[in-house]
Design a protein around this motif. Structure first.
Motif, PDB file in Angstrom:
ATOM      1  N   ASP A  75      23.412  58.338  -2.072  1.00 22.71           N
ATOM      2  CA  ASP A  75      22.251  58.855  -1.350  1.00 22.71           C
ATOM      3  C   ASP A  75      21.619  57.728  -0.556  1.00 22.71           C
ATOM      4  OD1 ASP A  75      22.337  61.514  -2.191  1.00 22.71           O
ATOM      5  OD2 ASP A  75      21.254  61.060  -4.032  1.00 22.71           O
ATOM      6  N   LEU A  76      21.561  57.914   0.747  1.00 23.08           N
ATOM      7  CA  LEU A  76      20.938  56.932   1.621  1.00 23.08           C
ATOM      8  C   LEU A  76      19.511  57.351   1.922  1.00 23.08           C
ATOM      9  CD1 LEU A  76      23.885  56.450   4.140  1.00 23.08           C
ATOM     10  CD2 LEU A  76      23.316  55.029   2.168  1.00 23.08           C
ATOM     11  N   ASP A  77      18.610  56.398   2.031  1.00 15.51           N
ATOM     12  CA  ASP A  77      17.227  56.680   2.375  1.00 15.51           C
ATOM     13  C   ASP A  77      17.138  56.772   3.896  1.00 15.51           C
ATOM     14  OD1 ASP A  77      14.473  56.409   3.116  1.00 15.51           O
ATOM     15  OD2 ASP A  77      14.066  55.665   1.096  1.00 15.51           O
ATOM     16  N   LYS A  78      17.064  57.997   4.412  1.00 15.29           N
ATOM     17  CA  LYS A  78      17.057  58.222   5.864  1.00 15.29           C
ATOM     18  C   LYS A  78      15.884  57.512   6.546  1.00 15.29           C
ATOM     19  CE  LYS A  78      16.990  62.645   5.283  1.00 15.29           C
ATOM     20  NZ  LYS A  78      17.204  63.274   4.023  1.00 15.29           N
ATOM     21  N   THR A  79      14.730  57.542   5.919  1.00 19.86           N
ATOM     22  CA  THR A  79      13.542  56.936   6.524  1.00 19.86           C
ATOM     23  C   THR A  79      13.718  55.425   6.671  1.00 19.86           C
ATOM     24  OG1 THR A  79      12.185  58.680   5.573  1.00 19.86           O
ATOM     25  CG2 THR A  79      11.040  56.711   6.341  1.00 19.86           C
ATOM     26  N   ARG A  80      14.212  54.785   5.640  1.00 19.03           N
ATOM     27  CA  ARG A  80      14.413  53.334   5.699  1.00 19.03           C
ATOM     28  C   ARG A  80      15.519  52.951   6.678  1.00 19.03           C
ATOM     29  NH1 ARG A  80      12.875  50.491   0.096  1.00 19.03           N
ATOM     30  NH2 ARG A  80      11.134  51.845  -0.396  1.00 19.03           N
ATOM     31  N   LEU A  81      16.394  53.886   6.968  1.00 22.38           N
ATOM     32  CA  LEU A  81      17.443  53.644   7.964  1.00 22.38           C
ATOM     33  C   LEU A  81      16.967  53.970   9.380  1.00 22.38           C
ATOM     34  CD1 LEU A  81      20.528  54.997   6.018  1.00 22.38           C
ATOM     35  CD2 LEU A  81      20.088  52.621   6.677  1.00 22.38           C
ATOM     36  N   GLY A  82      15.720  54.401   9.505  1.00 19.67           N
ATOM     37  CA  GLY A  82      15.146  54.649  10.821  1.00 19.67           C
ATOM     38  C   GLY A  82      15.181  56.098  11.270  1.00 19.67           C
ATOM     39  N   PHE A  83      15.544  57.019  10.376  1.00 21.13           N
ATOM     40  CA  PHE A  83      15.578  58.441  10.722  1.00 21.13           C
ATOM     41  C   PHE A  83      14.392  59.122  10.056  1.00 21.13           C
ATOM     42  CE2 PHE A  83      19.905  56.958  11.183  1.00 21.13           C
ATOM     43  CZ  PHE A  83      20.215  57.428  12.439  1.00 21.13           C
ATOM     44  N   GLY A  84      13.261  59.163  10.768  1.00 19.50           N
ATOM     45  CA  GLY A  84      12.019  59.653  10.209  1.00 19.50           C
ATOM     46  C   GLY A  84      11.786  61.140  10.346  1.00 19.50           C
ATOM     47  N   VAL A  85      12.661  61.840  11.059  1.00 19.15           N
ATOM     48  CA  VAL A  85      12.458  63.270  11.296  1.00 19.15           C
ATOM     49  C   VAL A  85      13.697  64.042  10.828  1.00 19.15           C
ATOM     50  CG1 VAL A  85      12.176  65.040  13.084  1.00 19.15           C
ATOM     51  CG2 VAL A  85      10.922  62.892  13.258  1.00 19.15           C
ATOM     52  N   THR A  86      13.450  65.089  10.052  1.00 21.72           N
ATOM     53  CA  THR A  86      14.505  66.024   9.668  1.00 21.72           C
ATOM     54  C   THR A  86      14.108  67.391  10.204  1.00 21.72           C
ATOM     55  OG1 THR A  86      15.023  64.805   7.647  1.00 21.72           O
ATOM     56  CG2 THR A  86      15.762  67.095   7.746  1.00 21.72           C
ATOM     57  N   VAL A  87      15.068  68.073  10.820  1.00 24.95           N
ATOM     58  CA  VAL A  87      14.810  69.384  11.415  1.00 24.95           C
ATOM     59  C   VAL A  87      15.911  70.340  10.963  1.00 24.95           C
ATOM     60  CG1 VAL A  87      14.526  70.673  13.564  1.00 24.95           C
ATOM     61  CG2 VAL A  87      13.777  68.282  13.440  1.00 24.95           C
ATOM     62  N   LEU A 118       8.166  68.763   7.012  1.00 23.48           N
ATOM     63  CA  LEU A 118       6.955  67.965   6.818  1.00 23.48           C
ATOM     64  C   LEU A 118       7.055  67.115   5.558  1.00 23.48           C
ATOM     65  CD1 LEU A 118       4.272  70.628   7.780  1.00 23.48           C
ATOM     66  CD2 LEU A 118       5.249  68.821   9.216  1.00 23.48           C
ATOM     67  N   SER A 119       7.612  67.688   4.499  1.00 24.37           N
ATOM     68  CA  SER A 119       7.829  66.944   3.259  1.00 24.37           C
ATOM     69  C   SER A 119       9.004  67.580   2.542  1.00 24.37           C
ATOM     70  CB  SER A 119       6.577  66.957   2.378  1.00 24.37           C
ATOM     71  OG  SER A 119       6.294  68.270   1.951  1.00 24.37           O
TER      72      SER A 119
END
Length: 159
Positions: free
Chosen positions: A56-68, A142-143
């Motif tokens: 499991d990679l942390d998307k936010t720490r990798l620079g991907f702050g938005v999930t749609v 959003l979360s």
């Protein structure tokens, strides 16, 4: 389906929490020897219950702050096969999951992006240009709460 005993269930919960644990460490925590733990893991793999282990990679720490989440309805089923659409949408690097579903949309797709402007670029230049794409609905996450899913119910509680 194989019959699972309490140790199998406890092993599945431990692997679900941290799949990087060694058979020795798992065995110590469950009161089993390393070989006995390894045999149980192999049996669960051979039965198809353990289908793999993932990172499991942390998307936010990798620079991907938005999930749609996208709902995509195909415009014309005859011109492009479902397999062609699935292959094309899956080739987009920002696409994390593609689900063929029943309902208003033909597909639900999870996309990650650096920010909303990056998502707009992915949507306009990559998704909307695919053949047979008709209606699209976007839902920005959003979360997110990660739940253990059916594992706890299927394996019973040993807490």
């Amino acid at each position: 389906m194989i019959d699972l005993d309490d140790l199998d269930r406890a092993l599945l919960r431990a692997l679900a929490a941290d799949a990087s644990q060694s058979a020795g460490a798992l065995g110590r925590n469950l009161g089993l020897s390393q070989p006995a733990t390894w045999r149980r893991i192999r049996r669960l793999e051979q039965a198809g219950i353990l289908a793999g282990r993932r990172l499991d990679l942390d998307k936010t720490r990798l620079g991907f702050g938005v999930t749609v989440f996208l709902g995509i309805k195909l415009a014309a089923r005859g011109r492009t096969s479902l397999e062609d659409f699935e292959r094309a949408i899956s080739a987009i690097p920002e696409v994390q999951a593609v689900h063929h579903v029943l309902g208003r949309f033909d597909y639900r797709v999870r996309v990650v992006a650096r920010d909303l402007a990056d998502f707009e670029r992915v949507l306009r230049r990559r998704v909307m240009t695919l053949p047979s794409v008709g209606d699209i609905e976007s839902n920005v996450v959003l979360s997110e709460e990660i739940r253990p899913g059916p594992l706890r119910a299927a394996t019973g509680s040993v807490d």
